[in-house]
Write a protein that holds these residues in place. Sequence first.
Motif, PDB file in Angstrom:
ATOM      1  N   ARG A  22       0.842  -1.203   0.000  1.00 33.32           N
ATOM      2  CA  ARG A  22       0.000   0.000   0.000  1.00 33.32           C
ATOM      3  C   ARG A  22       0.877   1.254   0.000  1.00 33.32           C
ATOM      4  O   ARG A  22       0.630   2.190  -0.759  1.00 33.32           O
ATOM      5  N   THR A  27       1.095   4.071  -3.013  1.00 31.96           N
ATOM      6  CA  THR A  27       0.744   5.466  -2.723  1.00 31.96           C
ATOM      7  C   THR A  27       1.946   6.392  -2.814  1.00 31.96           C
ATOM      8  O   THR A  27       1.771   7.593  -3.014  1.00 31.96           O
ATOM      9  N   HIS A  68      -4.988   5.654  -6.487  1.00 32.39           N
ATOM     10  CA  HIS A  68      -5.345   4.243  -6.333  1.00 32.39           C
ATOM     11  C   HIS A  68      -5.855   3.981  -4.930  1.00 32.39           C
ATOM     12  O   HIS A  68      -5.467   4.652  -3.980  1.00 32.39           O
ATOM     13  N   TYR A  69      -6.741   2.992  -4.828  1.00 29.58           N
ATOM     14  CA  TYR A  69      -7.260   2.622  -3.516  1.00 29.58           C
ATOM     15  C   TYR A  69      -7.132   1.116  -3.333  1.00 29.58           C
ATOM     16  O   TYR A  69      -6.838   0.376  -4.283  1.00 29.58           O
ATOM     17  N   ASN A 103      -9.147   5.345  -9.271  1.00 28.81           N
ATOM     18  CA  ASN A 103     -10.344   6.082  -8.854  1.00 28.81           C
ATOM     19  C   ASN A 103     -11.564   5.787  -9.719  1.00 28.81           C
ATOM     20  O   ASN A 103     -12.676   6.143  -9.361  1.00 28.81           O
TER      21      ASN A 103
END
Length: 145
Positions: free
Chosen positions: A3, A7, A13-14, A52
Amino acid sequence: MWREFVTSISNEHYFKEPATKYEIDQIQKDLNVELPEELAGLLNETNGVFDNWNCPLIWSASQIVKDNLFFRNFDDYKDIYMPFDNLFFFSEAGNGDLFCYAILKNGNIEKNDIYVWNHEDDSRTWVAASLKQFIEGWLTDKIGV
């Protein structure tokens, strides 16, 4: 780790909840493959990586199973493409091309090399030495198809 890595490159991005042990075991069982340690690590942190617009950078465990089984078993493809049994797809380029690991023998992915399968000419081309290099290259446009 994954993660934070993603990031650090992109804030577009999630992440989802980690894949369950059952979901990861299903990949290995249904596809008869031993997951690469790097991909297993990512799935243990997040069940896929999405932008997204909900487009996957890395597929979820269920999509990995679904799409790999589709390509291996779709009868119409058997007449126009080489077999897909030695490829392990985990991402797509958005144009029909897919990213994969090579399955070398006995269901083992022995190297972390990432390839792109070209849906137009059925070529399989090396693009990165690892999942980390693939993610960074794809998000920074150093890798393209």
